[in-house]
Write an enzyme that holds these catalytic residues in place. Structure first.
Site: not given
Ligand code: 2YX
Ligand code: ZN
Length: 384
Positions: A104, A106, A108, A201, A228, A278, A316, A318, A321, A347
């Protein structure tokens, strides 16, 4: 074992390419070829923020079925530093993961982790959350850092529009990201088998999302991310935004939904045409004792598991499990033992990869509707 660099993806051409293999409704099965190996999609990328998937060796990560990892420009530029990783042979060598890595860009992480960040039209200035030092990140520097890391897939430097945002805020934020996408493209050093992905976006506004897709497609990228989202908008608004965005994306390019998500989010997004994901959830929540299973989440710290000799999920394969009881996993987490975090991380990633594999197979056999019904029935059943 860790995919061997000499077999993983080396061979004819080594150019970056996406092949659409099958469709079931909007859901797609495909394959991405890169300089560091192939990726079967839909794919889930475990998060290896600081050059490690926390608690696991690369062999253990590979054993879950993962074919590509995510790294972070923000963390690695602060520590150990992009130039240092470059001097040591790049991130693949440094972390002993020769298969594909997506980094990524940076922006965010700056907005969610750094202190005192200042955004202007040229980039962002912030203070390191590690030592308070003042740092400048621009599209050019972000692309340079990802090049120094030798990222297989580089992400454009963008601004993730906060949620909620007014229409005007979303519009100006998106247009800033589109200007930065152009600068990212210009700064990117083309190499066979490497890719630069644009990031869409536009908040939750269909016309802004369409304008963003049009601008990115005009510049041209090897893949397209939907940014976004997963910023607090909730499941319904995420799905509504995907409904108006993915149909506009080029069919012959991978689509990556950033930061998503829970298993039900992955199923819903695959059904709306997303190929890559991700999320820190399976790893972060695994360390806190939350397990994802076919029957929903299980908090292994709950007293009800203390005497339970059964595996976490009998379906599972893994290490947790197949070799340990819920009682033992409960004991490890209550005792704060490192092995508890390791086993639940294995897991959760195993479960996420099984979910993606089951969806790939369902798409190939036209069975996404049946898969979705069985998936939702399992969640509804709840843990026994
Ligand atoms: N445990 C846990 C947990 C913590 C946070 C999240 C939300 C992650 N959401 C998220 N990551 C992002 C990365 C991103 N990177 C970039 N460069 N641009 C994004 O608009 C962007 C949007 C995102 N939205 C999901 C699960
Ligand atoms: Zn498992």
């Amino acid at each position: 074992a860790v995919p061997d660099r000499n077999t993983a993806g080396q061979g004819a051409g080594d150019v970056f390419g996406y092949t659409l293999i099958a469709q079931d409704g909007m859901a797609r099965r495909g394959r991405i070829v890169t300089a560091h190996g192939a990726i079967d999609t839909p794919a889930f990328m475990p998060v290896g923020t600081a050059g490690t998937v926390k608690g696991l060796t690369p062999e253990q990560v590979a054993a879950t079925g993962a074919q590509i990892l995510l790294g972070n420009t923000y963390h690695l530029m602060l520590r150990p530093g992009a130039e240092r990783v470059d001097r040591l042979g790049g991130l693949h060598r440094f972390m002993n993961w020769p298969a594909p890595i997506l980094t990524d860009s940076g922006g965010f992480q700056v907005m969610s982790l750094a202190a005192l960040r200042k955004l202007d039209d040229d980039g962002v200035t912030f203070r390191s959350h590690l030592d308070g030092s003042k740092i400048r990140l621009t599209p050019e520097r972000s692309i340079e850092i990802q090049h120094l890391l030798d990222a297989t897939i580089t992400m454009c430097f963008d601004e993730c529009t906060p949620f909620p945002a007014t229409y005007d805020q979303a519009a100006s934020s998106m247009r800033l990201s589109m200007r930065w996408a152009g600068r990212s493209r210009t700064a990117f050093v083309e190499r066979p088998g490497y890719a630069l992905f644009g990031i869409v976006q536009g908040g939750v506004h269909a016309d802004l999302r369409a304008e963003s897709v049009a601008r990115l497609a005009e510049i041209g990228f090897e893949g397209y991310a939907v940014g976004g989202l997963a910023v607090g908008e909730g499941f319904d608004l995420m799905c509504q935004t995907l409904d108006v965005t993915t149909p506009l994306l080029p069919r012959n390019r991978p689509r990556y939904l950033m930061g998503v998500g829970r298993p039900q989010d992955l199923v819903a997004a695959v059904r709306r045409g997303i190929d890559m994901f991700d999320c820190v959830m399976p790893t972060r929540s695994g360390r806190t004792g939350q397990a994802f299973t076919r029957r929903g989440t299980v908090n292994i710290r709950n007293a009800r598991h203390a005497d339970d000799p059964r595996p976490l999920d009998e379906a599972c394969g893994c290490p947790a499990c197949t070799q340990y009881s819920r009682a033992y996993l409960h004991h490890l987490h209550k005792s704060g033992e490192i092995l508890g975090a390791v086993l639940l991380t294995q897991h959760n990633l195993w479960y996420y990869q099984d979910l993606m594999r089951d969806m790939r197979n369902a798409i190939s056999t036209g069975g996404m509707d049946a898969f979705t019904q069985a998936f939702e029935a399992g969640l509804a059943e709840g843990d026994l």
